[in-house]
Write a protein that holds these residues in place. Structure first.
Motif, mmCIF file in Angstrom:
data_model
loop_
_atom_site.group_PDB
_atom_site.id
_atom_site.type_symbol
_atom_site.label_atom_id
_atom_site.label_comp_id
_atom_site.label_asym_id
_atom_site.label_seq_id
_atom_site.Cartn_x
_atom_site.Cartn_y
_atom_site.Cartn_z
ATOM 1 N N ILE B 317 0.850 -1.206 0.000
ATOM 2 C CA ILE B 317 0.000 0.000 0.000
ATOM 3 C C ILE B 317 0.887 1.259 0.000
ATOM 4 C CG2 ILE B 317 -1.697 1.359 1.317
ATOM 5 C CD1 ILE B 317 -2.919 -1.252 2.285
ATOM 6 N N ILE B 318 1.921 1.246 0.879
ATOM 7 C CA ILE B 318 2.834 2.395 0.957
ATOM 8 C C ILE B 318 3.536 2.589 -0.395
ATOM 9 C CG2 ILE B 318 4.912 3.351 2.101
ATOM 10 C CD1 ILE B 318 2.876 3.094 4.247
ATOM 11 N N GLY B 319 4.077 1.485 -0.937
ATOM 12 C CA GLY B 319 4.826 1.534 -2.201
ATOM 13 C C GLY B 319 3.961 2.040 -3.350
ATOM 14 N N PHE B 320 2.756 1.466 -3.489
ATOM 15 C CA PHE B 320 1.885 1.874 -4.594
ATOM 16 C C PHE B 320 1.393 3.311 -4.424
ATOM 17 C CE2 PHE B 320 1.122 -2.740 -5.648
ATOM 18 C CZ PHE B 320 1.684 -2.664 -6.903
ATOM 19 N N SER B 321 1.265 3.773 -3.173
ATOM 20 C CA SER B 321 0.836 5.157 -2.964
ATOM 21 C C SER B 321 1.872 6.110 -3.566
ATOM 22 C CB SER B 321 0.682 5.459 -1.463
ATOM 23 O OG SER B 321 -0.347 4.680 -0.940
ATOM 24 N N TYR B 322 3.166 5.845 -3.286
ATOM 25 C CA TYR B 322 4.227 6.689 -3.849
ATOM 26 C C TYR B 322 4.313 6.510 -5.362
ATOM 27 C CZ TYR B 322 6.087 8.224 0.609
ATOM 28 O OH TYR B 322 6.239 8.839 1.820
ATOM 29 N N PHE B 323 4.252 5.255 -5.777
ATOM 30 C CA PHE B 323 4.419 4.913 -7.189
ATOM 31 C C PHE B 323 3.325 5.546 -8.043
ATOM 32 C CE2 PHE B 323 3.468 1.928 -10.671
ATOM 33 C CZ PHE B 323 4.684 1.963 -11.325
ATOM 34 N N TYR B 324 2.069 5.424 -7.603
ATOM 35 C CA TYR B 324 0.955 5.914 -8.409
ATOM 36 C C TYR B 324 0.870 7.438 -8.393
ATOM 37 C CZ TYR B 324 -3.688 6.354 -10.404
ATOM 38 O OH TYR B 324 -4.740 6.700 -11.202
ATOM 39 N N THR B 325 1.218 8.047 -7.235
ATOM 40 C CA THR B 325 1.084 9.505 -7.126
ATOM 41 C C THR B 325 2.001 10.233 -8.106
ATOM 42 O OG1 THR B 325 0.533 9.194 -4.816
ATOM 43 C CG2 THR B 325 1.058 11.421 -5.474
ATOM 44 N N GLN B 326 3.154 9.630 -8.431
ATOM 45 C CA GLN B 326 4.063 10.319 -9.342
ATOM 46 C C GLN B 326 3.455 10.486 -10.741
ATOM 47 O OE1 GLN B 326 7.630 8.270 -10.657
ATOM 48 N NE2 GLN B 326 6.822 6.348 -9.848
ATOM 49 N N TYR B 327 2.416 9.686 -11.046
ATOM 50 C CA TYR B 327 1.769 9.828 -12.351
ATOM 51 C C TYR B 327 0.638 10.850 -12.330
ATOM 52 C CZ TYR B 327 4.441 5.882 -13.865
ATOM 53 O OH TYR B 327 5.482 5.074 -14.175
ATOM 54 N N ILE B 328 0.093 11.122 -11.150
ATOM 55 C CA ILE B 328 -1.035 12.056 -11.123
ATOM 56 C C ILE B 328 -0.676 13.421 -10.544
ATOM 57 C CG2 ILE B 328 -2.986 10.439 -11.233
ATOM 58 C CD1 ILE B 328 -3.051 10.458 -8.220
ATOM 59 N N VAL B 329 0.381 13.485 -9.720
ATOM 60 C CA VAL B 329 0.823 14.798 -9.205
ATOM 61 C C VAL B 329 2.292 14.975 -9.599
ATOM 62 C CG1 VAL B 329 0.994 16.290 -7.183
ATOM 63 C CG2 VAL B 329 -0.707 14.486 -7.197
ATOM 64 N N ASN B 330 2.512 15.859 -10.567
ATOM 65 C CA ASN B 330 3.862 16.061 -11.066
ATOM 66 C C ASN B 330 4.395 17.421 -10.594
ATOM 67 O OD1 ASN B 330 6.154 16.508 -12.600
ATOM 68 N ND2 ASN B 330 5.302 15.521 -14.432
ATOM 69 N N PRO B 331 5.375 17.442 -9.646
ATOM 70 C CA PRO B 331 5.891 18.712 -9.115
ATOM 71 C C PRO B 331 6.414 19.648 -10.200
ATOM 72 C CG PRO B 331 6.741 16.860 -7.870
ATOM 73 C CD PRO B 331 6.030 16.284 -9.049
#
Lengths: 59, 429
Positions: B317-331
């Motif tokens: 859950i922790i890993g996928f949270s980081y992994f997936y967020t990089q595709y939807i929130v791009n700094p």
């Protein structure tokens, strides 16, 4: 620890009223949808049984 | 709100189409597959929590062996595989980030791979279990017939989900998934009734009903809070923009769980793989890995080693949270957006420093959000194991999905109505 507390403080939590209304909305909506889904699935299985009976009578 | 809905014929039409499609899917899901022993998986599902979750995701597909037995699980698996491949094949990740065209292309890849997986799963189930009692008669034409039915139904559901997304209202796949999970409610109520209420006096029954209801309401409320909590990054706008002078403070919101239900769906799908593969072997339940990946064995004091599965689930859950967020929130994109609109984060210089600041903020927000998700996923799991309940769809993972999809759909609906009324303030309540 101090950073963690500061970070937590910087978050904007939804107001109590919004949380309550959203929770009630989710629970009521899920109960209604669950009832509809169960009724439709039941209708589907009864319908298929009726069709099978009809086919077996015809054959 | 109803007046606004009455005004907006297009939205009304979209809503009706969506409801009709979902209703037809539910009717179809009640039709049993011909030539199949519909009780084949029932005993197994009662004892295996992870398979129970998979069954809930497929709308009781495994339990009832209906013609929509595979449901949209091939599509979900396909999205997981492609998301994971994005990190291995950078070109694929670039396709996804390439605006609307890229997203459509990526969706097409997901559908194609989903169709391939549906074919493999349909044939796998009918051949693998056919001769072990799943099929009434293990003949080649029955294997073919059952495989084709399951495959075609899975394709139709995938296309229906995409049609809802493109032409109707809401996220089609999420809405189908929501209906699937909610179809388990009646059996859950029955489980709770049998376990806690049968044979109790009226007073004890009332107390227990009140206690269970409060627990469920608190769990829903906590899930609502974590899904609605956000970090507001203050942005100061100054300068002439599109003919009007802007000079005020605004904020850029980042949700505590930007990926909402996706990381938890990805994690639970991965965790169910060993149980699913083990179905194909006789006496597979004796293997440690199968027991460890079964949620009903977690937090058992008699067999603490099985709780390794819970640790794996937590890390996923922790890993996928980081992994997936990089595709939807791009700094990088957010910093660029600020630059073009004349926005500055107070105390942070535009450009690289802004990107680094957003990255730093994102890191702890996602971590905290993922931890909160884990709490929702694990508390019911611990309670159900303490009270010896193997299958509850309104617990853990399902509660996150149900809340996430309802809130997302509500927000979309309000946004559409708001758009119609030219920014008049509207509330659903």
């Amino acid at each position: 620890m101090k950073t963690l507390i500061n970070n937590l403080k910087s978050l904007t939590v939804p107001a109590a009223k919004k949380t309550c209304t959203s929770t009630v909305f989710v629970i009521v909506a899920s109960l209604i949808v669950a009832a509809l889904v169960a009724a439709l699935s039941f209708a589907g299985s009864e319908l298929s049984l009726a069709v099978i009976n009809l086919i077996s009578k015809v054959l | 709100m109803l007046k606004a809905l009455a005004k907006k014929k297009d939205l009304r039409k979209k809503l009706i189409v969506t409801i009709c499609i979902l209703a037809v899917i539910q009717i179809i899901s009640g039709i049993p597959t011909p030539g199949v022993n519909v009780t084949y998986f029932r005993a197994l599902l009662q004892s295996n929590g992870t398979l129970g979750m998979l069954n809930a995701l497929s709308g009781n597909g495994l339990q009832n062996l209906s013609i929509t037995m595979l449901s949209i699980t091939p599509y979900i698996t396909s999205s997981i595989i492609l998301q994971l491949m994005c990190s291995i094949i950078p070109a694929l990740g670039e396709v996804q980030k390439d605006g609307e065209t890229g997203r459509k292309k990526f969706k097409m890849y997901t559908t194609i791979l989903g169709a391939v997986l549906a074919a493999v799963e349909a044939v796998g189930f009918s051949v693998g279990f056919g001769q072990r009692g799943l099929l009434m008669s293990y003949k080649w034409y029955w294997v073919l017939c059952v495989s084709v039915i399951w495959f075609v139904a899975a394709i139709l559901l995938m296309l229906a989900g995409e049609y809802i997304e493109e032409k109707a209202f809401g996220n089609g796949i999420s809405l189908i998934l929501l209906c699937n999970i909610l179809s388990s409610y009646p059996s859950d109520f029955s489980n709770v009734y049998t376990r806690f209420l049968v044979g109790k006096s009226a007073k004890a029954m009332a107390l227990r009903i009140a206690f269970i209801s409060i627990c469920v309401i608190l769990l829903f409320a906590f899930t609502v809070i974590i899904q609605e909590t956000e970090k507001r990054i203050t942005v100061r706008y100054s300068g002439k923009l599109q003919g009007s002078v802007k000079d005020d403070n605004s904020y850029f919101p980042i949700k505590l769980c930007p990926g909402t239900v996706v990381p938890i769906i990805l994690a639970s799908s991965i965790i169910s793989i060993p149980s699913l593969i083990a179905l194909f072997w006789e006496n597979s339940n004796k293997y440690w890995i199968v027991k460890a990946m079964d949620t009903s064995n977690w937090f058992s004091l008699a067999h603490p080693s099985y709780s390794v599965g819970a640790v794996v689930y937590f890390l996923l859950i922790i890993g996928f949270s980081y992994f997936y967020t990089q595709y939807i929130v791009n700094p990088f994109e957010i910093a660029n957006q600020f630059k073009h609109s004349g926005g500055v984060i107070p105390g942070i210089t535009p450009g690289q420093a802004t990107i680094q600041y957003i990255k730093k903020e994102l890191r702890w927000i996602i971590g905290l959000g993922a931890l909160a998700m884990c709490v929702v996923a694990f508390i019911p799991c611990i309670l159900s194991n303490v009270f010896n309940l193997t299958k509850l769809s309104f617990a853990g993972t399902s509660i996150v999905i149900i809340t996430g999809v309802f809130l997302e759909t509500k927000d979309r609906f309000l946004a559409e109505i708001q758009h119609e009324l030219h920014h008049d303030k509207i509330s659903l309540f």
